[in-house]
Design an enzyme around this catalytic site. Structure first.
Site, PDB file in Angstrom:
ATOM      1  N   ASN A   9       0.879  -1.176   0.000  1.00  0.00           N
ATOM      2  CA  ASN A   9       0.000   0.000   0.000  1.00  0.00           C
ATOM      3  C   ASN A   9       0.910   1.217   0.000  1.00  0.00           C
ATOM      4  O   ASN A   9       1.514   1.534   1.019  1.00  0.00           O
ATOM      5  CB  ASN A   9      -0.898  -0.033   1.247  1.00  0.00           C
ATOM      6  N   TRP A  10       0.995   1.851  -1.157  1.00  0.00           N
ATOM      7  CA  TRP A  10       1.909   2.997  -1.269  1.00  0.00           C
ATOM      8  C   TRP A  10       1.403   4.229  -0.524  1.00  0.00           C
ATOM      9  O   TRP A  10       2.125   5.210  -0.388  1.00  0.00           O
ATOM     10  CB  TRP A  10       2.126   3.352  -2.747  1.00  0.00           C
ATOM     11  N   LYS A  11       0.117   4.206  -0.128  1.00  0.00           N
ATOM     12  CA  LYS A  11      -0.496   5.388   0.507  1.00  0.00           C
ATOM     13  C   LYS A  11      -0.284   6.613  -0.389  1.00  0.00           C
ATOM     14  O   LYS A  11      -0.293   6.462  -1.611  1.00  0.00           O
ATOM     15  CB  LYS A  11       0.054   5.577   1.928  1.00  0.00           C
ATOM     16  N   HIS A  94      -9.499   1.458   4.999  1.00  0.00           N
ATOM     17  CA  HIS A  94      -8.213   1.559   5.706  1.00  0.00           C
ATOM     18  C   HIS A  94      -8.391   2.465   6.926  1.00  0.00           C
ATOM     19  O   HIS A  94      -9.155   3.430   6.888  1.00  0.00           O
ATOM     20  CB  HIS A  94      -7.145   2.118   4.763  1.00  0.00           C
ATOM     21  N   GLY A 230       2.936  -1.132   4.231  1.00  0.00           N
ATOM     22  CA  GLY A 230       2.980   0.288   3.897  1.00  0.00           C
ATOM     23  C   GLY A 230       4.388   0.735   3.570  1.00  0.00           C
ATOM     24  O   GLY A 230       4.885   0.539   2.458  1.00  0.00           O
ATOM     25  N   GLY A 231       5.068   1.319   4.556  1.00  0.00           N
ATOM     26  CA  GLY A 231       6.404   1.900   4.348  1.00  0.00           C
ATOM     27  C   GLY A 231       7.381   0.991   3.627  1.00  0.00           C
ATOM     28  O   GLY A 231       8.124   1.437   2.737  1.00  0.00           O
TER      29      GLY A 231
HETATM   30  P1  13P Z   1       3.159   0.392   7.651  1.00  0.00           P
HETATM   31  O1  13P Z   1       3.636  -0.906   7.040  1.00  0.00           O
HETATM   32  O2  13P Z   1       3.880   1.601   7.113  1.00  0.00           O
HETATM   33  O3  13P Z   1       3.088   0.314   9.133  1.00  0.00           O
HETATM   34  O4  13P Z   1       1.632   0.584   7.133  1.00  0.00           O
HETATM   35  C1  13P Z   1       0.763  -0.462   7.255  1.00  0.00           C
HETATM   36  C2  13P Z   1      -0.465  -0.117   6.500  1.00  0.00           C
HETATM   37  O5  13P Z   1      -1.235   0.736   6.895  1.00  0.00           O
HETATM   38  C3  13P Z   1      -0.710  -0.810   5.234  1.00  0.00           C
HETATM   39  O6  13P Z   1      -1.993  -0.563   4.759  1.00  0.00           O
END
Ligand code: 13P
Length: 246
Positions: A9-11, A94, A230-231
């Protein structure tokens, strides 16, 4: 056989040129994996990401959508808009959307139904805050989110649904749930799905500070089918290690 899914999830990160470069770097690194690889990109990267994923084993998803097909909803993107550019998955509910954009279990449910109706596969997120965990409310909260978010679906619909358990206190904090905490919560979600839909056939991911160091242990637990990352999904060289954990 158990199916593992590793979803990034690149956000709100990655410009189109960065997305294309990432995909071109990642594709050869993950071409031999048996795991399902998904990248969930921002809207402005989606089309480029989908084009870059052609002829690869990487699947592409969006991070949100509206439930209506069209209309006066300034700034929103509809399920058919996603589908017509060949988007396959879409993250729904999310915690960042619940927290900052007022998403509720009711809007999650509308979006999940709309996604399925349009042939998109929803990745439905649930998870508790630290206060809720400390107050002993985790199980009630996450099973309630599952019940309300998936209300009205059939067991067959679940073939195209992924659930992601993401404890809010573990997201972006570097504080991962222990393997046991994550597994226990996911087991409760699995029990709830069995109770509601009479099936064990559901893919459930863990998300929250998942990285190349902890992925193997987390994914080796009895009930964890992979991760929503995420990260650690922003660098192909790091994400590749998570995808290739087995
Ligand atoms: P992180 O891996 O950056 O903690 O984020 C998790 C997330 O929200 C994936 O949707």
């Amino acid at each position: 056989m158990r199916r593992y899914v590793i979803a990034g999830n690149w956000k709100m990160n990655m410009l189109p040129n960065e997305a294309i470069e990432f995909m071109n770097t990642l594709a050869p690194m993950v071409k031999d994996t048996k795991n399902e690889v998904i990248i969930c990109a921002p809207f402005t990267d989606l089309f480029y990401t989908i084009l870059s994923a052609q002829q690869t084993n990487i699947h592409v998803g969006a991070q949100n959508m509206h439930w209506e097909e069209s209309g006066a909803y300034t700034g929103e993107v509809s399920p058919n808009m996603l589908k017509c550019i060949n988007t396959e998955y879409v993250i729904i509910g999310h915690s960042e959307r619940r927290q900052y954009f007022n998403e509720t279990d009711e809007t999650v449910n509308k979006k999940v139904k709309a996604a399925l109706k349009h042939g998109l596969k929803p990745i439905v997120c649930v998870g508790e805050t630290l206060e809720q965990r400390e107050a002993g409310q985790t199980v009630d909260l996450i099973t309630g989110q599952v019940e309300k978010g998936l209300a009205g679906l059939t067991a067959e619909d679940l073939d195209n649904v992924i659930i992601a358990y993401e404890p809010i206190w573990a997201i972006g904090t570097g504080k991962t749930a222990t393997n046991e905490e994550a597994n226990e919560a996911i087991k409760e979600i699995r029990n709830k799905v069995r109770e509601e839909f009479n099936t064990d056939d559901i893919t459930i991911l863990y998300g929250g500070s998942c990285n190349d160091k902890n992925a193997k242990e987390l994914f080796s637990m009895s009930d964890i089918d992979g991760g929503l990352v995420g990260g650690a999904s922003l660098k192909a060289e790091q994400f590749e290690k998570i995808v290739n954990f087995n």
